[in-house]
Enzyme design. Sequence first.
Site, short mmCIF file in Angstrom:
data_model
loop_
_atom_site.label_atom_id
_atom_site.label_comp_id
_atom_site.label_asym_id
_atom_site.label_seq_id
_atom_site.Cartn_x
_atom_site.Cartn_y
_atom_site.Cartn_z
N CYS A 1 0.83 -1.20 0.00
CA CYS A 1 0.00 0.00 0.00
C CYS A 1 0.87 1.26 0.00
CB CYS A 1 -0.99 -0.04 1.17
SG CYS A 1 -2.30 1.17 1.00
N HIS B 1 -3.71 -5.11 0.50
CA HIS B 1 -3.18 -5.55 1.81
C HIS B 1 -3.18 -7.07 1.92
CE1 HIS B 1 -2.94 -1.64 3.83
NE2 HIS B 1 -3.87 -1.30 2.95
N GLU C 1 -2.13 -8.75 4.36
CA GLU C 1 -2.22 -9.16 5.76
C GLU C 1 -3.65 -9.30 6.25
OE1 GLU C 1 -1.24 -6.32 4.54
OE2 GLU C 1 -1.74 -4.59 5.79
N SER D 1 -0.48 -13.66 38.12
CA SER D 1 -1.79 -13.02 38.21
C SER D 1 -2.93 -14.00 37.98
CB SER D 1 -1.88 -11.92 37.16
OG SER D 1 -1.95 -12.51 35.88
#
Length: 511
Positions: free
Chosen positions: A80, A168, A170, A222
């Site tokens: 891009c 894109h 991804e 935690s």
Amino acid sequence: MQHDKVLILDFGSQYTQLIARRVRELNIYSEIHPFNKIPKNIQEYKAVILSGSPFSVRGEEALHPDLSEIKGKKPLLGVCYGAQYLAHFSGGNVAPSNTREYGRANLSFIKADEAFFANISEDSQVWMSHSDTIQELPTHGVLLASTSDVKNAAYKIEGETTYAIQFHPEVYHTKDGSLLLENFLVHIAQVTPDWTPDSFVEETVADLKAQLGNDKVVLGLSGGVDSTVAAVLLHKAIGKNLYCIFVNNGLLRKNEFESVLTQYEGMGLNVKGVDASARFLDALAGESDPEKKRKAIGRAFIEVFDNEAHHIEDVKWLAQGTIYPDVIESISATGGPSATIKSHHNVGGLPDFMKLKVVEPLKTIFKDEVRRVGASLGIDAELLGRHPFPGPGLAIRILGDVTPEKVRILQEVDAIFINGLKAWNLYDKVWQAGAMLLPVNSVGVMGDERTYEKCVALRAVESTDGMTADWVNLPYAFLQKTSNDIINKVKGVNRVVYDISSKPPATIEWE
Ligand code: XMP
């Protein structure tokens, strides 16, 4: 063992982290660095990817890094903005596009490129999201593919291993996006895909052994995935020299402290459970302001933790479950640091005065990778699949001041909701769920009696990282049953509502 590394230069796209994850899903280690901070050891990276950006290459504030150490010297893929950048500065032309170039499109190949398009079908769906378009290719540019609206959708530069794509790869909507990244990285850049959770464990354990030697390390557990995986990795490396502290702040889920402590002991961890509930509840007494509540909990945690750590003779290191998104220095589209919406308190909050060195075994991996590493370490799937739970616990789900009675009510409500999600096979479909106790009494009727009791709100969201979230469309039958159970079983509650706000504009927690 050294793995091949891929560098991703971040120009501020919302998808940059996704590029890194897609690459890692190919068992290739990738790192994100800001566009203007090209690592000095650039020769150690086998290939480079330029991300997208909210900026325009033509804009005044355009981002113009010097790529002379990269372009033409190593395999380079522009995505891009990255593709536009490679055109704009090498003799091409980028201009605002006339048609809307957002959403789905289909590729048509103009010139065959067997390596780059291997196994990708003609007509493959891609995802576009840009407002500028490449009108002329750069010098030596060779057009590879177009879509119906975008002529220069993919090109390469003759004589170099430089490739560029306007879409894109991804995002999920680009059907063969991962394949395209694999083609570029494995076939063209010759990267060896050998970075796996197992190899991560093996190498991290070896590194930790070398780094820590015979030193003692303290770690705050935690109950969450990150601190648990960090602990198990360290335990594998240094065994009993790892001292874990698990603090009960009195704001955990019902029976959580006991059950998680037993689980930790069962895993062979050297763990001390510290019940500091009274201290936390004291610190919170009478406080209704959300930020002050968070700060009070943060302070109490540091005091308790510091006190415990001081009992460990000669401890030299503090281990933290910090993960990669916490350390990526991403560039922000607004240029400045983002505003503090809520001051997050994590077990990792480092008390400066402890003067311990810090060790962070998970700081190069993403949350989904932490889970895979956890699985490779043999950690129980149920523990790895737990919903995120905030450090300040139920205190930020009890609106207004916190009292032991309110904690008890909310623990009961939360347990019914969470156990219900599990029983209905909904738990794993939800990213995070919990209940809020509202500072509101309303009138009800039970039997023939008038009641004037508390209202609770249930919240269940889907998300990938907590940054954005949407409420989950839970089945009405489930909500109906849960509401009935809560009102019938939890004394002090006569009304249940379901939160249907997305983030943004709401946040996941109510405080
Ligand atoms: P918000 O409410 O900001 O929450 O939309 C996003 C995610 O972060 C969690 N959260 C916290 N986690 N310490 C934590 O460890 C905190 O102080 C804290 N506050 C919110 C929240 O549960 C959600 O997953």
